[in-house]
Design a protein around this motif. Structure first.
Motif, short mmCIF file in Angstrom:
data_model
loop_
_atom_site.label_atom_id
_atom_site.label_comp_id
_atom_site.label_asym_id
_atom_site.label_seq_id
_atom_site.Cartn_x
_atom_site.Cartn_y
_atom_site.Cartn_z
N ARG A 202 -15.33 1.18 -6.70
CA ARG A 202 -15.38 -0.34 -6.42
C ARG A 202 -14.25 -0.58 -5.34
O ARG A 202 -13.26 0.21 -5.34
N SER A 203 -14.47 -1.77 -4.70
CA SER A 203 -13.42 -2.32 -3.72
C SER A 203 -12.60 -1.27 -2.94
O SER A 203 -11.62 -1.03 -3.40
N PHE A 204 -13.33 -1.00 -1.99
CA PHE A 204 -12.58 0.22 -1.08
C PHE A 204 -12.88 -0.45 0.37
O PHE A 204 -13.58 -1.18 0.86
N LEU A 205 -12.04 0.37 1.21
CA LEU A 205 -12.28 0.00 2.83
C LEU A 205 -12.59 1.33 3.45
O LEU A 205 -12.17 2.43 2.78
N GLY B 74 -14.49 3.10 7.50
CA GLY B 74 -14.87 2.61 8.74
C GLY B 74 -14.12 1.58 9.55
O GLY B 74 -13.01 1.80 9.55
N LYS B 75 -14.67 0.85 10.11
CA LYS B 75 -14.01 -0.26 11.35
C LYS B 75 -13.09 -1.08 10.37
O LYS B 75 -11.94 -1.15 10.71
N LYS B 76 -13.29 -1.52 9.16
CA LYS B 76 -12.33 -2.29 8.34
C LYS B 76 -11.04 -1.37 8.10
O LYS B 76 -9.85 -1.79 7.77
N LEU B 77 -11.38 -0.03 7.70
CA LEU B 77 -10.31 0.80 7.45
C LEU B 77 -9.36 1.09 8.66
O LEU B 77 -8.12 0.82 8.60
N ILE B 78 -9.71 1.13 9.95
CA ILE B 78 -9.24 1.34 11.04
C ILE B 78 -8.37 -0.15 11.26
O ILE B 78 -7.21 0.11 11.73
N LEU B 79 -8.86 -1.18 11.09
CA LEU B 79 -8.05 -2.28 11.27
C LEU B 79 -6.88 -2.59 10.31
O LEU B 79 -5.83 -3.08 10.92
N PHE B 80 -7.18 -2.44 9.14
CA PHE B 80 -6.13 -2.22 7.94
C PHE B 80 -5.25 -1.18 8.29
O PHE B 80 -3.88 -1.54 8.38
N PRO C 211 1.04 -1.36 -0.17
CA PRO C 211 -0.22 -0.20 -0.21
C PRO C 211 0.78 1.43 0.08
O PRO C 211 1.84 1.31 0.71
N ASP C 212 0.37 2.29 -0.74
CA ASP C 212 1.03 3.65 -0.69
C ASP C 212 0.52 4.40 0.46
O ASP C 212 -0.68 4.57 0.62
N THR C 213 1.40 4.46 1.27
CA THR C 213 0.96 5.02 2.53
C THR C 213 1.16 6.71 2.79
O THR C 213 1.09 7.16 3.94
N SER C 214 1.38 7.27 1.80
CA SER C 214 1.57 8.89 1.68
C SER C 214 0.32 9.48 2.20
O SER C 214 0.53 10.68 2.52
N SER C 215 -0.84 9.09 2.16
CA SER C 215 -1.93 9.81 2.53
C SER C 215 -2.85 8.88 3.49
O SER C 215 -4.03 8.77 3.26
N MET C 216 -2.03 8.32 4.48
CA MET C 216 -2.86 7.31 5.47
C MET C 216 -4.01 8.13 6.06
O MET C 216 -4.93 7.41 6.98
N SER C 217 -3.96 9.32 6.32
CA SER C 217 -4.85 10.01 7.25
C SER C 217 -6.39 10.02 6.38
O SER C 217 -7.62 10.49 7.00
N ALA C 218 -6.47 9.67 5.18
CA ALA C 218 -7.58 9.67 4.35
C ALA C 218 -8.54 8.62 4.85
O ALA C 218 -8.26 7.74 5.47
N ASN C 219 -10.01 8.83 4.51
CA ASN C 219 -10.99 8.05 4.97
C ASN C 219 -11.29 6.66 4.19
O ASN C 219 -12.18 6.26 4.56
N PHE C 220 -10.72 6.80 3.18
CA PHE C 220 -10.84 5.49 2.32
C PHE C 220 -9.54 4.79 1.81
O PHE C 220 -8.42 5.30 2.01
N GLU D 11 -8.07 -1.47 -5.14
CA GLU D 11 -7.57 -1.81 -6.56
C GLU D 11 -6.39 -0.78 -7.04
O GLU D 11 -5.46 -1.38 -7.66
N GLU D 12 -6.51 0.31 -6.35
CA GLU D 12 -5.14 1.26 -6.90
C GLU D 12 -4.19 1.20 -5.60
O GLU D 12 -2.98 1.62 -5.86
N GLY D 13 -4.46 0.54 -4.56
CA GLY D 13 -3.60 0.20 -3.52
C GLY D 13 -3.17 1.61 -2.71
O GLY D 13 -2.07 1.61 -2.44
N ASN D 14 -4.08 2.64 -2.64
CA ASN D 14 -3.60 3.87 -1.99
C ASN D 14 -4.95 4.43 -0.99
O ASN D 14 -5.95 4.12 -1.42
N PHE D 15 -4.62 5.17 -0.18
CA PHE D 15 -5.42 5.86 0.57
C PHE D 15 -6.14 7.19 -0.16
O PHE D 15 -5.26 8.07 -0.84
N THR D 16 -7.29 7.42 -0.12
CA THR D 16 -7.83 8.55 -0.86
C THR D 16 -9.13 9.11 0.02
O THR D 16 -9.70 8.38 0.86
#
Length: 241
Positions: free
Chosen positions: A174-177, A179-185, A150-159, A163-168
């Protein structure tokens, strides 16, 4: 070409009445071998017991460049596991990871760093008693060597866009994290094996993260399949709170 190399067994399949086809991760990359008449042989150079999932061997083999099955002339145990072969929880992890690696690693040029990471990780698992989150950390760290960490340059984002492997900041189509799943990840990123006690997860959280990681692998590795041993792994780890 005759070579001597370390090898980690990924799969072994009986072929015919007495032969065995073995797929290994070696220092030269993933290689497959045809071991003829090994079920009938009394040779001390090749023993059927060596070829269990994730066994760490030193082998002497003939590698061809035609894409055919290679030949192995000799094998010995390079690292003898102390607990991995007897602990039911570690066994379930080993079978699961062997399947993941067999699907994820392709027969290509050598990747020494990848080999060293897998080799060292398995030794860590063998020698430690606290390992409930081992497979999750292993899978995420492995993506560094597979090319889709994962590209961690924008980890404060909410999603997180799987598919792209980044935070946005905007919700992917499609295919995103979230809420709770994002926090766990997010909490898994950057965690090393020695620090896994920091993850205060129950079995439900672990299974959720595992499902996320497997979906991530499926999206980034063409032909990747969920391991058949996944059900067994989940059942065994339901017993760990």
């Amino acid at each position: 070409m005759l070579i001597k190399t370390k090898a980690i067994v990924l799969t072994s399949i009986k072929y015919g009445e007495a032969d065995l086809i073995v797929k290994c991760l070696t220092e030269q990359g993933v290689k497959s071998y045809l071991l003829r008449s090994i079920y009938r042989s009394k040779s001390k150079k090749l023993k059927i017991g060596y070829f269990q999932a994730l066994s760490q061997l030193e082998i002497t083999a003939y590698h061809n460049k035609q894409g055919n099955l290679n030949k192995m002339s000799e094998a010995s145990v390079y690292y003898l596991y102390q607990t991995l072969a007897t602990d039911i929880y570690k066994q379930s992890i080993a079978l699961f990871l062997a399947e993941v690696l067999a699907y994820a690693l392709k027969e290509e040029e050598e990747n020494q760093l990848q080999f060293q990471y897998i080799e060292a990780s398995l030794k860590w698992l063998d020698l430690h008693d606290s390992f409930a989150n081992f497979h999750l950390i292993f899978l995420l760290e492995l993506t560094k060597y597979l090319g889709f960490y994962p590209d961690t340059s924008s980890m404060s984002a909410n999603f997180f866009d799987l598919e792209e492997g980044n935070f946005t900041i905007s919700q992917p189509f499609r295919s995103f994290l979230s809420g709770k799943k994002l926090i766990l990840f997010k909490s898994l990123i950057g965690i090393k094996f020695d620090d896994m006690v920091e993850l205060k997860w129950n079995s439900e959280s672990r299974q959720s993260v595992l499902d996320i990681l497997l979906e991530y692998y499926e999206l980034h590795l063409p032909g990747f399949k969920k391991p058949r041993s996944l059900k067994v792994l989940k059942e065994v780890f339901n017993e760990i709170s």
